[in-house]
Design a protein around this motif. Structure first.
Motif, mmCIF file in Angstrom:
data_model
loop_
_atom_site.group_PDB
_atom_site.id
_atom_site.type_symbol
_atom_site.label_atom_id
_atom_site.label_comp_id
_atom_site.label_asym_id
_atom_site.label_seq_id
_atom_site.Cartn_x
_atom_site.Cartn_y
_atom_site.Cartn_z
ATOM 1 N N ASN A 186 0.850 -1.192 0.000
ATOM 2 C CA ASN A 186 0.000 0.000 0.000
ATOM 3 C C ASN A 186 0.885 1.242 0.000
ATOM 4 N N VAL A 187 0.618 2.136 -0.936
ATOM 5 C CA VAL A 187 1.394 3.374 -1.055
ATOM 6 C C VAL A 187 0.424 4.546 -1.062
ATOM 7 N N GLY A 211 5.427 17.098 0.505
ATOM 8 C CA GLY A 211 4.761 15.794 0.406
ATOM 9 C C GLY A 211 5.506 14.709 1.157
ATOM 10 N N ALA A 212 4.781 13.625 1.418
ATOM 11 C CA ALA A 212 5.354 12.429 2.039
ATOM 12 C C ALA A 212 4.771 11.213 1.348
ATOM 13 N N VAL A 213 5.614 10.218 1.116
ATOM 14 C CA VAL A 213 5.169 8.972 0.483
ATOM 15 C C VAL A 213 5.196 7.882 1.549
ATOM 16 N N ASN A 214 4.019 7.457 1.982
ATOM 17 C CA ASN A 214 3.912 6.448 3.034
ATOM 18 C C ASN A 214 3.724 5.064 2.418
ATOM 19 N N CYS A 215 4.436 4.083 2.938
ATOM 20 C CA CYS A 215 4.354 2.709 2.408
ATOM 21 C C CYS A 215 4.093 1.714 3.533
ATOM 22 N N LYS A 216 3.370 0.679 3.195
ATOM 23 C CA LYS A 216 3.191 -0.488 4.076
ATOM 24 C C LYS A 216 3.351 -1.712 3.199
ATOM 25 N N PRO A 434 1.866 -9.888 -5.754
ATOM 26 C CA PRO A 434 1.343 -9.039 -4.684
ATOM 27 C C PRO A 434 0.131 -8.217 -5.125
ATOM 28 N N LYS A 435 -0.690 -7.886 -4.154
ATOM 29 C CA LYS A 435 -1.782 -6.940 -4.383
ATOM 30 C C LYS A 435 -1.245 -5.539 -4.101
ATOM 31 N N ILE A 436 -1.367 -4.649 -5.081
ATOM 32 C CA ILE A 436 -0.794 -3.312 -4.954
ATOM 33 C C ILE A 436 -1.912 -2.278 -4.983
ATOM 34 N N SER A 437 -1.899 -1.383 -4.014
ATOM 35 C CA SER A 437 -2.860 -0.276 -4.013
ATOM 36 C C SER A 437 -2.099 1.021 -3.819
ATOM 37 N N ALA A 438 -2.456 2.027 -4.621
ATOM 38 C CA ALA A 438 -1.788 3.330 -4.545
ATOM 39 C C ALA A 438 -2.845 4.414 -4.457
ATOM 40 N N SER A 439 -2.641 5.360 -3.575
ATOM 41 C CA SER A 439 -3.589 6.467 -3.428
ATOM 42 C C SER A 439 -2.807 7.759 -3.241
ATOM 43 N N ARG A 440 -3.496 8.878 -3.358
ATOM 44 C CA ARG A 440 -2.861 10.179 -3.150
ATOM 45 C C ARG A 440 -3.904 11.171 -2.668
#
Length: 465
Positions: A186-187, A211-216, A434-440
């Motif tokens: 997740n990004v 900005g900040a790019v958060n990842c899990k 992997p399952k990838i999800s990206a949001s902003r």
């Protein structure tokens, strides 16, 4: 808690001038004497002379072996918190406090302990139990004398919950455990925009995007490799002042050279911004950045004029045509400082609704989730006030006609820079798909529009320079 390795390092730095740390009992007695908790009625020249007035919480504690410095100590809720930080240089002559990094680390650790213990100060049994657990917590927070985590409350008080050291020599220290299950990433890119608008010819409006790019990353393996790319649209403003997480294994030096302190030129790096990394087990910020965008998302004008006992206010807002017109929320708050409660309000809004706060000192203009087709909204009104009381807000800056409107908004699935993560460009060198999800998202932060009929409340640079 004592750290023999740290004491050996201190002796190495200072050689023959090294002052050994005495026993716990002797140190405590010397510290209490220095803090005037014992023998406080006796004049002791080296402690009580007028030429030695302490302006900080850093003390020199006299022991049999010499003066221990710097001892960081302060009192809070009946307890004394103290530590002796390592000074990674010689102590003769004494270096300036600001150059001793161990002081800030020690202070952060002590404040973490205060935050952990203080809520229990009225319950003696609970406080005693917490102090008893403190040794176990310090093993995690400061295992070898260097604070790794100063948020003591977030740590586990039982050794049963502490992860074992990784048996795989390739597993980095920041991956405290290994994930088992379906891989997923997740990004989320979060951009915040700060703004100061004055609507004046001789005052420059200012805005800043960061900005900040958060990842899990939930991925199996002791040291999985992931590569993530940030992309910009054509002609998008480049990212600047990029700071990366320590788990990033390599990065293009040109990416880190772009600084907002220098004017932009044609050679500036504008992506794609690639980040290969070995992710920690928990959520983390992969990088931070700033950017110089050409316009703020919402342009505003605020005017209020005092006529007798009434205020005439006018607020005009315009959404820039390049901004996505789809908000999770958007509202303008108009506070009235140093005045009584609003006794009478007459107004007209072209769009949205206007609410009066319970304290009757704040107007909340709820614009909603969309601007109209014209992308412009306006508010006009007349306000009169009653007698001021202690409960009404005061502000030393906002006196007379100096006042502001503050905007609050969030736009999902949008960034002001246009920065986005291409899901197809994320590379994961680990088994499984992997399952990838990206949001902003774009969020307002300190977004002010000042009354243009009053002096600007900041030092500003004129356009005539």
């Amino acid at each position: 808690r004592r750290y023999p390795t740290v004491e050996i390092r201190a002796e190495t730095f200072n050689g023959s001038t090294h002052v050994p740390v005495p026993s716990d009992g002797a140190f405590l007695k010397a510290l209490l004497f220095e803090l005037r908790h014992i023998d406080d009625r006796i004049f002791v020249e080296h402690r009580d002379t007028c030429t030695r007035i302490n302006h900080s919480s850093v003390y020199s504690v006299r022991t049999e072996g010499g003066d221990l410095w710097p001892v960081l100590a302060f009192q809070k809720s009946g307890l004394i918190y103290a530590c002796l930080p390592l000074v990674e240089e010689t102590l003769e002559p004494r270096p300036p406090l600001l150059t001793v990094s161990g002081l800030s680390q020690g202070l952060a650790l002590l404040l973490g302990i205060v935050d952990y213990i203080s809520p229990s100060r009225k319950n003696e049994a609970e406080m005693t139990a917490k102090i008893g657990q403190l040794r176990n917590l310090l093993i995690q927070a400061c295992p070898l004398g260097t604070p790794l985590n100063t948020n003591i409350r977030s740590l586990n008080s039982s050794f049963d919950d502490i992860q074992e050291m990784p048996t795989d020599e390739n597993q980095p220290a920041w991956r405290s455990n290994t994930y088992k299950g379906k891989p997923q990433v997740n990004v989320c890119i979060t951009e915040k925009v700060k703004c100061m608008q004055y609507d004046k010819r001789d005052v420059v409006d200012m805005w800043q995007v960061y900005g900040a790019v958060n990842c899990k990353c939930d991925i199996e393996g002791s040291a999985p490799n992931v590569t993530l790319s940030l992309n910009l649209p054509t002609n998008g403003p480049p990212l600047q002042d990029i700071v990366v997480h320590h788990c990033v294994t390599s990065v293009d030096p040109a990416m880190l050279m772009s600084s907002s302190a220098e004017p932009l030129d044609d050679s500036v790096y504008n992506g794609p911004y690639k980040f290969p990394f070995v992710p920690p087990s928990d959520s983390f910020n992969l990088c931070y950045y700033t950017s110089q965008v050409p316009v703020p998302p919402i342009l505003g004008c605020y005017q209020f004029i005092e006529e007798g006992s009434q205020l005439k206010i006018t607020v005009n807002l315009k959404l820039h045509e390049s901004i996505k017109n789809s908000f999770e929320y958007c509202e303008a708050r108009i506070p009235f400082f140093n005045r009584g409660p609003i006794a009478q309000l007459e107004y007209k809004v072209s769009y949205g609704q206007l609410d009066l706060s319970r304290e009757k000192s704040l107007l909340v203009w709820i614009i909603g989730q969309k601007f109209p087709k014209s992308l412009e909204v306006s508010l006009t009104g007349t306000v009169s006030f009653g007698t001021a009381g202690k409960e009404h807000p005061t502000d030393y800056v906002c006196t007379g006609n100096t006042a502001y409107v503050k905007l609050y908004f969030r736009i999902p699935d949008f960034t002001l820079t246009g920065c986005y993560v291409d899901q197809h460009s994320i590379q994961i060198f680990a088994p499984g798909k992997p399952k990838i999800s990206a949001s902003r998202e774009l969020i307002s932060s300190d977004y002010y529009i000042w009354n243009s009929k009053a002096p600007a409340p900041v030092v500003y640079k004129t356009l005539l320079d």
